[in-house]
Design a protein around this motif. Structure first.
Motif, short mmCIF file in Angstrom:
data_model
loop_
_atom_site.label_atom_id
_atom_site.label_comp_id
_atom_site.label_asym_id
_atom_site.label_seq_id
_atom_site.Cartn_x
_atom_site.Cartn_y
_atom_site.Cartn_z
N ARG A 1 0.83 -1.21 0.00
CA ARG A 1 0.00 0.00 0.00
C ARG A 1 0.86 1.26 0.00
NH1 ARG A 1 -3.04 -3.22 3.69
NH2 ARG A 1 -2.01 -2.22 5.46
N ALA A 2 1.94 1.25 0.79
CA ALA A 2 2.79 2.44 0.88
C ALA A 2 3.53 2.70 -0.43
CB ALA A 2 3.80 2.27 2.02
N VAL A 3 4.05 1.66 -1.06
CA VAL A 3 4.78 1.83 -2.32
C VAL A 3 3.87 2.35 -3.42
CG1 VAL A 3 5.95 0.61 -4.19
CG2 VAL A 3 6.63 0.20 -1.82
N PHE A 4 2.71 1.73 -3.58
CA PHE A 4 1.82 2.16 -4.66
C PHE A 4 1.18 3.51 -4.35
CE2 PHE A 4 2.32 -2.29 -5.84
CZ PHE A 4 2.60 -2.13 -7.19
N GLY A 5 1.04 3.85 -3.07
CA GLY A 5 0.61 5.19 -2.72
C GLY A 5 1.64 6.23 -3.10
N ALA A 6 2.92 5.90 -2.88
CA ALA A 6 4.01 6.81 -3.26
C ALA A 6 4.10 6.95 -4.77
CB ALA A 6 5.33 6.31 -2.69
N TYR A 7 3.95 5.83 -5.49
CA TYR A 7 3.93 5.89 -6.96
C TYR A 7 2.81 6.84 -7.44
CZ TYR A 7 6.92 1.71 -7.72
OH TYR A 7 7.94 0.80 -7.81
N ALA A 8 1.61 6.64 -6.90
CA ALA A 8 0.46 7.42 -7.36
C ALA A 8 0.64 8.90 -7.07
CB ALA A 8 -0.82 6.90 -6.69
N ALA A 9 1.16 9.22 -5.88
CA ALA A 9 1.35 10.62 -5.51
C ALA A 9 2.34 11.33 -6.43
CB ALA A 9 1.82 10.72 -4.06
N ALA A 10 3.31 10.58 -6.96
CA ALA A 10 4.33 11.16 -7.83
C ALA A 10 4.02 10.99 -9.31
CB ALA A 10 5.69 10.53 -7.52
N GLY A 11 2.92 10.32 -9.61
CA GLY A 11 2.56 10.11 -11.01
C GLY A 11 3.47 9.12 -11.72
N ILE A 12 4.01 8.15 -10.97
CA ILE A 12 4.92 7.15 -11.54
C ILE A 12 4.14 5.87 -11.83
CG2 ILE A 12 6.92 5.67 -11.07
CD1 ILE A 12 8.02 7.91 -9.31
N HIS A 13 4.29 5.35 -13.03
CA HIS A 13 3.72 4.06 -13.36
C HIS A 13 4.76 3.00 -13.00
CE1 HIS A 13 1.32 1.00 -15.07
NE2 HIS A 13 1.92 0.91 -16.24
N GLY A 14 4.57 2.38 -11.84
CA GLY A 14 5.58 1.46 -11.34
C GLY A 14 5.01 0.11 -10.98
N GLU A 15 5.90 -0.82 -10.72
CA GLU A 15 5.51 -2.17 -10.32
C GLU A 15 6.39 -2.62 -9.17
OE1 GLU A 15 6.18 -4.87 -13.61
OE2 GLU A 15 8.37 -4.75 -13.41
N LEU A 16 5.95 -3.69 -8.50
CA LEU A 16 6.76 -4.38 -7.52
C LEU A 16 7.06 -5.78 -8.04
CD1 LEU A 16 5.22 -3.71 -3.96
CD2 LEU A 16 7.37 -2.86 -4.88
N VAL A 17 8.25 -6.26 -7.74
CA VAL A 17 8.61 -7.64 -8.02
C VAL A 17 8.97 -8.28 -6.69
CG1 VAL A 17 10.12 -9.22 -9.26
CG2 VAL A 17 9.48 -7.03 -10.31
N VAL A 18 8.10 -9.15 -6.20
CA VAL A 18 8.33 -9.85 -4.95
C VAL A 18 9.05 -11.16 -5.25
CG1 VAL A 18 7.26 -10.95 -2.94
CG2 VAL A 18 6.28 -8.84 -3.88
N VAL A 19 10.22 -11.32 -4.66
CA VAL A 19 11.00 -12.55 -4.85
C VAL A 19 11.01 -13.28 -3.51
CG1 VAL A 19 13.20 -13.54 -5.58
CG2 VAL A 19 12.41 -11.37 -6.57
N ASP A 20 10.24 -14.35 -3.43
CA ASP A 20 10.07 -15.05 -2.16
C ASP A 20 10.86 -16.35 -2.14
OD1 ASP A 20 8.66 -15.25 0.46
OD2 ASP A 20 7.98 -17.13 -0.46
N ASP A 21 11.62 -16.52 -1.06
CA ASP A 21 12.46 -17.71 -0.90
C ASP A 21 11.71 -18.82 -0.14
OD1 ASP A 21 14.57 -16.79 -2.36
OD2 ASP A 21 15.98 -16.63 -0.69
#
Length: 256
Positions: free
Chosen positions: A29-49
């Motif tokens: 939620r925090a990352v995509f909220g920061a993306y939205a506030a800055a107008g950045i079209h971004g993604e997350l890549v979760v790498v789970d071990d």
């Protein structure tokens, strides 16, 4: 009717995880909220071990709601290779790394991205040890160990926080890079092995973990010393000059 052009992803953040189920939704939620506030079209890549607490399955659930790519690995294979696997899965021209436990403030990521564009940097590092940076909720012994580790790295790079776990790098440099077997401090590894032309450090405050256990231990410290040895050997074998380097103060970052 046409749906219009599809926006390309500008920034991919890699999140290596192992037993981070409790914090992952808040981070997302925090990352995509920061993306939205800055107008950045971004993604997350979760790498789970292969987290036994179900972190990987939770990431799959969150991916139905957010632009998240999930990489499931067979076991606890290490932070360095997790980051490289994430880089190879990412789709954006700029990739980065952030901790899953909110030790790194997601709100600074768009500002780091803006710094990369403004200064034409190949690497932007979130730094605890430049003017305006710092740590919170750390024991003095851990702070001294961290500062000493960074001091040892100064023979390889001018970067003051070369062991930082928060950074952005241009994907064309990062993809497919070969790292040493340890690869624990992946930022330092990439600074030496990718030979960037321009590096910028920006200040942030690292907040110590308030849930779970620290990943730092004696085994990792020994691995770091081995990594330093390997990187010195790499530098001697491949040569290369030090990159252009700039450390921004908190005031300079505020005007970016």
């Amino acid at each position: 009717m046409s749906a219009g052009p599809v926006r390309s992803v500008a920034l991919s953040l890699i999140v290596p995880t192992y037993n981070e189920r409790d914090r992952l939704p808040e981070l997302v939620r925090a990352v995509f909220g920061a993306y939205a506030a800055a107008g950045i079209h971004g993604e997350l890549v979760v790498v789970d071990d292969h987290s036994p607490d179900g972190t990987g399955q939770l990431a799959d659930t969150l991916a139905a709601e957010y632009p998240i790519r999930v990489v499931h690995r067979a076991g606890k294979l290490g932070l360095g290779t997790a980051v490289i696997d994430g880089f190879n899965t990412a789709t954006a021209p700029v990739v980065g790394v952030i901790d899953a436990d909110l030790s790194h403030p997601p709100q600074i990521v768009p500002r780091m991205f803006a710094v990369m564009q403004r200064y034409a940097a190949d690497v932007v590092i979130g730094s605890r040890y430049v003017n305006g940076g710092g740590t919170r909720n750390w024991q003095r012994s851990r702070l001294l160990m961290s500062r000493f580790a960074c001091f040892l790295a100064r023979g390889l790079t001018p970067v003051r926080d070369a062991t930082s776990g928060l950074f952005l790098i241009r994907r064309e440099l990062a993809r497919g890079v070969s790292i040493s077997a340890g690869g624990f401090k992946i930022c330092l590894e990439l600074l030496i092995r990718t030979q960037p032309s321009q590096v910028v450090e920006v200040p942030y405050v690292f907040v110590g973990r308030t849930a779970g256990e620290s990943k730092m231990n004696l085994k990792e410290a020994i691995g770091y010393l081995t990594q330093l040895r390997d990187l010195h050997r790499f530098r001697r074998a491949h040569g290369g000059t030090s990159p252009g380097y700039r450390a921004l103060s908190a005031g300079e970052l505020d005007v970016t």
